[in-house]
Design a protein around this motif. Structure first.
Motif, PDB file in Angstrom:
ATOM      1  N   GLN A 167       0.831  -1.208   0.000  1.00 21.78           N
ATOM      2  CA  GLN A 167       0.000   0.000   0.000  1.00 21.78           C
ATOM      3  C   GLN A 167       0.866   1.259   0.000  1.00 21.78           C
ATOM      4  O   GLN A 167       0.585   2.220  -0.716  1.00 21.78           O
ATOM      5  N   SER A 168       1.943   1.255   0.789  1.00 22.74           N
ATOM      6  CA  SER A 168       2.818   2.436   0.820  1.00 22.74           C
ATOM      7  C   SER A 168       3.521   2.628  -0.520  1.00 22.74           C
ATOM      8  O   SER A 168       3.695   3.764  -0.981  1.00 22.74           O
ATOM      9  N   GLN A 169       3.914   1.534  -1.183  1.00 27.45           N
ATOM     10  CA  GLN A 169       4.559   1.659  -2.491  1.00 27.45           C
ATOM     11  C   GLN A 169       3.570   2.152  -3.545  1.00 27.45           C
ATOM     12  O   GLN A 169       3.923   2.968  -4.406  1.00 27.45           O
ATOM     13  N   GLN A 170       2.334   1.654  -3.498  1.00 31.71           N
ATOM     14  CA  GLN A 170       1.312   2.139  -4.429  1.00 31.71           C
ATOM     15  C   GLN A 170       1.023   3.619  -4.192  1.00 31.71           C
ATOM     16  O   GLN A 170       0.797   4.376  -5.133  1.00 31.71           O
ATOM     17  N   ASN A 171       1.043   4.037  -2.936  1.00 36.33           N
ATOM     18  CA  ASN A 171       0.840   5.444  -2.606  1.00 36.33           C
ATOM     19  C   ASN A 171       1.952   6.297  -3.219  1.00 36.33           C
ATOM     20  O   ASN A 171       1.691   7.377  -3.764  1.00 36.33           O
ATOM     21  N   LEU A 172       3.192   5.834  -3.139  1.00 45.06           N
ATOM     22  CA  LEU A 172       4.301   6.593  -3.743  1.00 45.06           C
ATOM     23  C   LEU A 172       4.193   6.654  -5.258  1.00 45.06           C
ATOM     24  O   LEU A 172       4.537   7.665  -5.876  1.00 45.06           O
ATOM     25  N   SER A 230      14.597  22.576  -3.441  1.00 42.50           N
ATOM     26  CA  SER A 230      15.152  22.465  -4.796  1.00 42.50           C
ATOM     27  C   SER A 230      14.065  22.425  -5.856  1.00 42.50           C
ATOM     28  O   SER A 230      14.378  22.462  -7.049  1.00 42.50           O
ATOM     29  N   GLY A 231      12.818  22.287  -5.439  1.00 43.23           N
ATOM     30  CA  GLY A 231      11.714  22.256  -6.388  1.00 43.23           C
ATOM     31  C   GLY A 231      11.538  20.894  -7.050  1.00 43.23           C
ATOM     32  O   GLY A 231      11.050  20.808  -8.173  1.00 43.23           O
ATOM     33  N   ILE A 232      11.933  19.821  -6.387  1.00 40.68           N
ATOM     34  CA  ILE A 232      11.800  18.476  -6.946  1.00 40.68           C
ATOM     35  C   ILE A 232      10.516  17.852  -6.399  1.00 40.68           C
ATOM     36  O   ILE A 232      10.320  17.785  -5.196  1.00 40.68           O
ATOM     37  N   VAL A 233       9.654  17.432  -7.343  1.00 39.91           N
ATOM     38  CA  VAL A 233       8.377  16.859  -6.943  1.00 39.91           C
ATOM     39  C   VAL A 233       8.278  15.407  -7.399  1.00 39.91           C
ATOM     40  O   VAL A 233       9.030  14.960  -8.258  1.00 39.91           O
ATOM     41  N   ARG A 234       7.321  14.710  -6.808  1.00 36.92           N
ATOM     42  CA  ARG A 234       7.032  13.335  -7.201  1.00 36.92           C
ATOM     43  C   ARG A 234       5.715  13.349  -7.962  1.00 36.92           C
ATOM     44  O   ARG A 234       4.725  13.913  -7.515  1.00 36.92           O
ATOM     45  N   LEU A 235       5.722  12.693  -9.139  1.00 38.93           N
ATOM     46  CA  LEU A 235       4.520  12.619  -9.970  1.00 38.93           C
ATOM     47  C   LEU A 235       3.980  11.199  -9.945  1.00 38.93           C
ATOM     48  O   LEU A 235       4.744  10.246  -9.778  1.00 38.93           O
ATOM     49  N   PRO A 236       2.673  11.037 -10.191  1.00 41.69           N
ATOM     50  CA  PRO A 236       2.169   9.678 -10.391  1.00 41.69           C
ATOM     51  C   PRO A 236       2.824   9.069 -11.631  1.00 41.69           C
ATOM     52  O   PRO A 236       3.137   9.768 -12.594  1.00 41.69           O
ATOM     53  N   ILE A 237       3.036   7.794 -11.625  1.00 40.05           N
ATOM     54  CA  ILE A 237       3.771   7.133 -12.696  1.00 40.05           C
ATOM     55  C   ILE A 237       3.062   7.276 -14.043  1.00 40.05           C
ATOM     56  O   ILE A 237       3.718   7.461 -15.071  1.00 40.05           O
ATOM     57  N   ASP A 238       1.738   7.264 -14.061  1.00 44.31           N
ATOM     58  CA  ASP A 238       1.006   7.412 -15.324  1.00 44.31           C
ATOM     59  C   ASP A 238       1.223   8.804 -15.912  1.00 44.31           C
ATOM     60  O   ASP A 238       1.420   8.954 -17.121  1.00 44.31           O
TER      61      ASP A 238
END
Length: 154
Positions: free
Chosen positions: A87-92, A103-111
């Motif tokens: 569940q935590s990996q799917q959330n990431l 630094s302005g680095i964001v995480r995006l959904p993989i799709d």
């Protein structure tokens, strides 16, 4: 022609058979060895029984409470642990979030990241900065094959 003299028969049995007295000594000797072996083993086990816990100079291996081993320890419910990890990996993989706000680095959904990669294309090196100094490869019509970082050909 030589002939063997006839063998004289005597009595009704052969007198050179096993000696009954020697046989009795042999059986008594084996019985004495077995009895001595049994008695010595009984003595040895009683000796080990007395010296099983020799006292304070040698600690018994499991006499006291053992401290907890260092982590990681045995899981009490591995199925629940695996489910929470997935569940935590799917959330990431499927949510937006900050990796480094300064630094302005964001995480995006993989799709969404795949869509952006398809729209923009992969970054490429410029043709004049090739390492071996060779000119860029030519296309079928003879013009150099150059692409922009955005994926559009010139």
């Amino acid at each position: 022609m030589a002939s063997n003299p006839p063998i004289a028969r005597s009595g009704g049995y052969e007198k050179s058979d096993a000696n009954p007295r020697g046989l009795a000594y042999f059986v008594l000797t084996i019985a004495a060895i077995l009895a001595a072996t049994c008695l010595s083993l009984i003595w040895l086990f009683k000796h080990y029984e007395k010296t099983e816990n020799p006292g304070s100079f040698v600690a018994a291996p499991f006499s006291g409470t053992q401290p907890l081993p260092p982590p990681p320890r045995i899981q009490s419910n591995p199925a629940v642990d695996m489910q929470s990890y997935l569940q935590s990996q799917q959330n990431l993989l499927n949510t937006y979030g900050w990796i480094d706000r300064q630094s302005g680095i964001v995480r995006l959904p993989i799709d969404r990241a795949i869509e952006l990669l398809l729209e923009r294309g992969l970054p490429t090196r410029a043709a004049d900065t090739q390492q071996n100094g060779a000119p860029p490869p030519k296309t079928r019509n003879g013009s150099p094959n150059r692409t922009e970082p955005g994926g559009a050909a010139r």
